[in-house]
Design a protein around this motif. Sequence first.
Motif, PDB file in Angstrom:
ATOM      1  N   THR A  67      -3.918 -42.407 -23.274  1.00 34.91           N
ATOM      2  CA  THR A  67      -5.305 -42.878 -23.218  1.00 34.91           C
ATOM      3  C   THR A  67      -5.794 -42.809 -21.774  1.00 34.91           C
ATOM      4  O   THR A  67      -4.986 -42.700 -20.837  1.00 34.91           O
ATOM      5  CB  THR A  67      -5.394 -44.337 -23.700  1.00 34.91           C
ATOM      6  N   PRO A  68      -7.106 -42.879 -21.555  1.00 36.61           N
ATOM      7  CA  PRO A  68      -7.617 -42.894 -20.173  1.00 36.61           C
ATOM      8  C   PRO A  68      -7.003 -44.020 -19.340  1.00 36.61           C
ATOM      9  O   PRO A  68      -6.700 -43.823 -18.156  1.00 36.61           O
ATOM     10  CB  PRO A  68      -9.126 -43.089 -20.368  1.00 36.61           C
ATOM     11  N   HIS A  69      -6.820 -45.188 -19.944  1.00 40.35           N
ATOM     12  CA  HIS A  69      -6.209 -46.302 -19.208  1.00 40.35           C
ATOM     13  C   HIS A  69      -4.763 -45.978 -18.829  1.00 40.35           C
ATOM     14  O   HIS A  69      -4.319 -46.283 -17.706  1.00 40.35           O
ATOM     15  CB  HIS A  69      -6.240 -47.578 -20.052  1.00 40.35           C
ATOM     16  N   GLU A  70      -4.034 -45.366 -19.742  1.00 36.61           N
ATOM     17  CA  GLU A  70      -2.647 -45.003 -19.449  1.00 36.61           C
ATOM     18  C   GLU A  70      -2.574 -43.941 -18.351  1.00 36.61           C
ATOM     19  O   GLU A  70      -1.699 -44.009 -17.476  1.00 36.61           O
ATOM     20  CB  GLU A  70      -1.953 -44.505 -20.720  1.00 36.61           C
ATOM     21  N   MET A  71      -3.489 -42.983 -18.384  1.00 41.00           N
ATOM     22  CA  MET A  71      -3.503 -41.965 -17.328  1.00 41.00           C
ATOM     23  C   MET A  71      -3.828 -42.592 -15.976  1.00 41.00           C
ATOM     24  O   MET A  71      -3.264 -42.207 -14.943  1.00 41.00           O
ATOM     25  CB  MET A  71      -4.512 -40.870 -17.663  1.00 41.00           C
ATOM     26  N   ALA A  72      -4.732 -43.570 -15.975  1.00 40.45           N
ATOM     27  CA  ALA A  72      -5.053 -44.266 -14.723  1.00 40.45           C
ATOM     28  C   ALA A  72      -3.836 -45.019 -14.210  1.00 40.45           C
ATOM     29  O   ALA A  72      -3.560 -45.038 -12.999  1.00 40.45           O
ATOM     30  CB  ALA A  72      -6.219 -45.219 -14.946  1.00 40.45           C
ATOM     31  N   THR A  73      -3.090 -45.626 -15.123  1.00 41.63           N
ATOM     32  CA  THR A  73      -1.879 -46.355 -14.733  1.00 41.63           C
ATOM     33  C   THR A  73      -0.832 -45.408 -14.175  1.00 41.63           C
ATOM     34  O   THR A  73      -0.197 -45.686 -13.151  1.00 41.63           O
ATOM     35  CB  THR A  73      -1.298 -47.115 -15.940  1.00 41.63           C
ATOM     36  N   LEU A  74      -0.652 -44.276 -14.846  1.00 38.57           N
ATOM     37  CA  LEU A  74       0.282 -43.260 -14.355  1.00 38.57           C
ATOM     38  C   LEU A  74      -0.091 -42.801 -12.950  1.00 38.57           C
ATOM     39  O   LEU A  74       0.773 -42.659 -12.078  1.00 38.57           O
ATOM     40  CB  LEU A  74       0.283 -42.041 -15.290  1.00 38.57           C
ATOM     41  N   THR A  75      -1.375 -42.574 -12.739  1.00 36.98           N
ATOM     42  CA  THR A  75      -1.846 -42.087 -11.447  1.00 36.98           C
ATOM     43  C   THR A  75      -1.544 -43.091 -10.336  1.00 36.98           C
ATOM     44  O   THR A  75      -1.034 -42.717  -9.268  1.00 36.98           O
ATOM     45  CB  THR A  75      -3.359 -41.810 -11.502  1.00 36.98           C
ATOM     46  N   VAL A  76      -1.831 -44.358 -10.597  1.00 39.69           N
ATOM     47  CA  VAL A  76      -1.568 -45.393  -9.598  1.00 39.69           C
ATOM     48  C   VAL A  76      -0.079 -45.484  -9.291  1.00 39.69           C
ATOM     49  O   VAL A  76       0.336 -45.533  -8.123  1.00 39.69           O
ATOM     50  CB  VAL A  76      -2.098 -46.761 -10.084  1.00 39.69           C
ATOM     51  N   LEU A  77       0.740 -45.495 -10.335  1.00 39.44           N
ATOM     52  CA  LEU A  77       2.182 -45.656 -10.133  1.00 39.44           C
ATOM     53  C   LEU A  77       2.791 -44.436  -9.451  1.00 39.44           C
ATOM     54  O   LEU A  77       3.657 -44.576  -8.570  1.00 39.44           O
ATOM     55  CB  LEU A  77       2.869 -45.918 -11.474  1.00 39.44           C
ATOM     56  N   CYS A  78       2.348 -43.244  -9.846  1.00 40.61           N
ATOM     57  CA  CYS A  78       2.850 -42.025  -9.195  1.00 40.61           C
ATOM     58  C   CYS A  78       2.585 -42.051  -7.691  1.00 40.61           C
ATOM     59  O   CYS A  78       3.437 -41.655  -6.887  1.00 40.61           O
ATOM     60  CB  CYS A  78       2.198 -40.787  -9.800  1.00 40.61           C
ATOM     61  N   ASP A  79       1.401 -42.530  -7.315  1.00 37.74           N
ATOM     62  CA  ASP A  79       1.047 -42.539  -5.899  1.00 37.74           C
ATOM     63  C   ASP A  79       1.725 -43.675  -5.139  1.00 37.74           C
ATOM     64  O   ASP A  79       1.844 -43.613  -3.916  1.00 37.74           O
ATOM     65  CB  ASP A  79      -0.474 -42.616  -5.736  1.00 37.74           C
ATOM     66  N   ILE A  80       2.172 -44.692  -5.842  1.00 35.08           N
ATOM     67  CA  ILE A  80       3.001 -45.717  -5.205  1.00 35.08           C
ATOM     68  C   ILE A  80       4.377 -45.123  -4.915  1.00 35.08           C
ATOM     69  O   ILE A  80       4.960 -45.338  -3.843  1.00 35.08           O
ATOM     70  CB  ILE A  80       3.124 -46.967  -6.091  1.00 35.08           C
ATOM     71  N   ILE A  81       4.882 -44.364  -5.874  1.00 33.50           N
ATOM     72  CA  ILE A  81       6.196 -43.736  -5.712  1.00 33.50           C
ATOM     73  C   ILE A  81       6.160 -42.666  -4.628  1.00 33.50           C
ATOM     74  O   ILE A  81       7.058 -42.578  -3.779  1.00 33.50           O
ATOM     75  CB  ILE A  81       6.662 -43.126  -7.053  1.00 33.50           C
ATOM     76  N   LEU A  82       5.121 -41.855  -4.623  1.00 34.47           N
ATOM     77  CA  LEU A  82       5.026 -40.765  -3.650  1.00 34.47           C
ATOM     78  C   LEU A  82       3.595 -40.687  -3.113  1.00 34.47           C
ATOM     79  O   LEU A  82       2.778 -39.906  -3.597  1.00 34.47           O
ATOM     80  CB  LEU A  82       5.416 -39.438  -4.309  1.00 34.47           C
ATOM     81  N   PRO A  83       3.277 -41.484  -2.105  1.00 33.78           N
ATOM     82  CA  PRO A  83       1.926 -41.482  -1.537  1.00 33.78           C
ATOM     83  C   PRO A  83       1.705 -40.301  -0.606  1.00 33.78           C
ATOM     84  O   PRO A  83       2.654 -39.615  -0.216  1.00 33.78           O
ATOM     85  CB  PRO A  83       1.888 -42.802  -0.760  1.00 33.78           C
ATOM     86  N   ALA A  84       0.472 -40.070  -0.259  1.00 31.20           N
ATOM     87  CA  ALA A  84       0.160 -39.019   0.713  1.00 31.20           C
ATOM     88  C   ALA A  84       0.644 -39.455   2.093  1.00 31.20           C
ATOM     89  O   ALA A  84       0.741 -40.647   2.394  1.00 31.20           O
ATOM     90  CB  ALA A  84      -1.348 -38.766   0.737  1.00 31.20           C
ATOM     91  N   ASP A  85       0.968 -38.482   2.924  1.00 32.93           N
ATOM     92  CA  ASP A  85       1.283 -38.773   4.316  1.00 32.93           C
ATOM     93  C   ASP A  85       0.643 -37.708   5.189  1.00 32.93           C
ATOM     94  O   ASP A  85      -0.153 -36.896   4.709  1.00 32.93           O
ATOM     95  CB  ASP A  85       2.794 -38.863   4.542  1.00 32.93           C
ATOM     96  N   ALA A  86       0.977 -37.692   6.467  1.00 31.94           N
ATOM     97  CA  ALA A  86       0.341 -36.758   7.394  1.00 31.94           C
ATOM     98  C   ALA A  86       0.695 -35.312   7.085  1.00 31.94           C
ATOM     99  O   ALA A  86      -0.042 -34.387   7.459  1.00 31.94           O
ATOM    100  CB  ALA A  86       0.745 -37.098   8.831  1.00 31.94           C
TER     101      ALA A  86
END
Length: 213
Positions: A67-86
Amino acid sequence: MKRRDLLRNIALTSVGVATASTGITANTTQNENLVEVAKKKKSKAAPGRTPEEEVRDAKLMAETFFTPHEMATLTVLCDIILPADAASGSASQAGVPAFIEFIAKDMPQQQTPLRGGMMWLDNQSMKRFGKKFVEASAPERIQIVDDIAYPEQAKPAMKQGVAFFNLMRDLTMTGFYTTEMGIKDLGYIGNQPNVWQGVPEEVLKQYGLTGAE
């Protein structure tokens, strides 16, 4: 060692998850027609794929599981696991959430662990903060993640969350480090064409030779 460097080392030593396709059932008239179309039109995006594999991949890509909510949750968690850096973008910028949804469709046995894990996150967030995980603040999200990201330190009550986070970490790392962005982040060059210009002059001199010889 920086957290991102640690994750990079994990990716180098273990891919984390097998993503082999399970095949396609082409017994219906619809699938048979699709196979014939695929045979006539060679895919440029996936060289080496059979027509049946291309048909199956296309069907899975066209389907929606989360669902859209689940995709939003996946997106947040994925970026916690591997955030952007320089040096590189984040997991979501590399398209990892879409990769995980494809895995859920390609490997149905992953659907319940993934969907159940996101429900677990929301339940934990509601109990602690009165709002779902994606609605929580960054520090509140990290508070939950810290309780499940380190299996050796996690409390028994966090067992389900630990299992879910381990799965998400594997999928996130696999998805990211099999993309162009991830490969560049690893610094992997692979075989590169070059032009042979002969033995270097300093090597020739070392052995008493000259370019003329």
